[in-house]
Write a protein that holds these residues in place. Structure first.
Motif, PDB file in Angstrom:
ATOM      1  N   PRO A  33       0.819  -1.214   0.000  1.00 29.43           N
ATOM      2  CA  PRO A  33       0.000   0.000   0.000  1.00 29.43           C
ATOM      3  C   PRO A  33       0.855   1.266   0.000  1.00 29.43           C
ATOM      4  N   ASP A  34       0.386   2.287  -0.690  1.00 34.53           N
ATOM      5  CA  ASP A  34       1.130   3.548  -0.734  1.00 34.53           C
ATOM      6  C   ASP A  34       0.864   4.416   0.491  1.00 34.53           C
ATOM      7  N   TYR A  35      -0.041   3.995   1.370  1.00 31.26           N
ATOM      8  CA  TYR A  35      -0.440   4.806   2.514  1.00 31.26           C
ATOM      9  C   TYR A  35       0.161   4.336   3.836  1.00 31.26           C
ATOM     10  N   MET A  36       0.996   3.301   3.816  1.00 34.09           N
ATOM     11  CA  MET A  36       1.643   2.849   5.050  1.00 34.09           C
ATOM     12  C   MET A  36       2.959   2.167   4.725  1.00 34.09           C
ATOM     13  N   ARG A 102      -1.904 -15.505 -11.996  1.00 31.78           N
ATOM     14  CA  ARG A 102      -1.769 -14.135 -12.502  1.00 31.78           C
ATOM     15  C   ARG A 102      -2.403 -13.155 -11.515  1.00 31.78           C
ATOM     16  N   LEU A 103      -1.603 -12.188 -11.070  1.00 28.87           N
ATOM     17  CA  LEU A 103      -2.092 -11.144 -10.174  1.00 28.87           C
ATOM     18  C   LEU A 103      -2.386  -9.898 -10.989  1.00 28.87           C
ATOM     19  N   THR A 104      -3.528  -9.292 -10.746  1.00 24.57           N
ATOM     20  CA  THR A 104      -3.931  -8.085 -11.455  1.00 24.57           C
ATOM     21  C   THR A 104      -4.185  -6.995 -10.423  1.00 24.57           C
ATOM     22  N   VAL A 105      -3.233  -6.069 -10.293  1.00 21.64           N
ATOM     23  CA  VAL A 105      -3.359  -4.970  -9.334  1.00 21.64           C
ATOM     24  C   VAL A 105      -3.839  -3.741 -10.092  1.00 21.64           C
ATOM     25  N   PRO A 106      -4.931  -3.126  -9.650  1.00 21.02           N
ATOM     26  CA  PRO A 106      -5.422  -1.921 -10.323  1.00 21.02           C
ATOM     27  C   PRO A 106      -4.395  -0.787 -10.231  1.00 21.02           C
ATOM     28  N   PRO A 107      -4.523   0.229 -11.075  1.00 21.68           N
ATOM     29  CA  PRO A 107      -3.592   1.363 -11.022  1.00 21.68           C
ATOM     30  C   PRO A 107      -3.580   2.008  -9.628  1.00 21.68           C
ATOM     31  N   SER A 111      -6.369   2.245  -6.562  1.00 16.79           N
ATOM     32  CA  SER A 111      -6.301   1.215  -5.531  1.00 16.79           C
ATOM     33  C   SER A 111      -5.495   1.609  -4.302  1.00 16.79           C
ATOM     34  N   GLY A 112      -4.618   2.577  -4.434  1.00 19.80           N
ATOM     35  CA  GLY A 112      -3.712   2.903  -3.333  1.00 19.80           C
ATOM     36  C   GLY A 112      -2.624   1.859  -3.156  1.00 19.80           C
TER      37      GLY A 112
END
Length: 155
Positions: A33-36, A102-107, A111-112
């Motif tokens: 996560p970009d928030y922690m 396959r992992l699909t992480v949203p932008p 998604s953060g």
């Protein structure tokens, strides 16, 4: 019969619904996560009246693209209030997926999340905060509790 006093001032506690997913090598799926600081298990908060196993499955799919049926709890972790509300975190058993899943992480802006990856168990203390790594270590101890809804196994 409903007693209005029971809901006059309901407690404020966030229900965290997390998922422990491993690959066939035993590596643990974590999101960034970009928030922690540090990596964490995929998951998030349940919505009001949302069954926790469905909340965990919803977050897992939204964060990684994986769709899994969650029927067992591996750990229950209470976190007292600090900079967040107090939290009760349920860690669900996502089982093992193929090594080439396959992992699909949203932008990130939606998604953060900066990404997701499988991490070998021996590296967890290097990439997670101590409390997060301890939670995963306990969840890996191979103990399970069934998920119940009104006393019946959830399907």
């Amino acid at each position: 019969m409903r007693d209005p006093r029971l809901l006059a001032k309901p407690p404020v506690c966030r229900l965290g619904c997390l998922v422990l997913v491993r690959n066939r090598r035993g590596d643990v799926l974590l999101v960034d996560p970009d928030y922690m600081d540090g990596l964490i298990l995929p998951g998030g908060a349940a919505r009001p009246n949302e069954p926790p196993h469905l909340a965990a499955a919803r977050h897992l799919h939204a964060e990684t693209g994986l769709t899994l049926r969650l029927t067992d709890v591996l750990a229950v972790d209470f976190t007292p209030a600090d900079r967040y509300l107090e939290r009760l975190n349920l860690v669900f058993d996502g089982g093992a997926v193929r090594d080439d899943a396959r992992l699909t992480v949203p932008p990130q802006h939606r998604s953060g999340l900066l990404g997701a990856r499988f991490v070998p168990v021996h590296q967890l203390p290097d990439v997670m905060t101590p409390s997060q790594a301890a939670r995963v270590t306990e969840a890996l101890a191979n103990r399970t509790l069934p998920v119940l809804l009104h006393g019946q196994r959830a399907t």
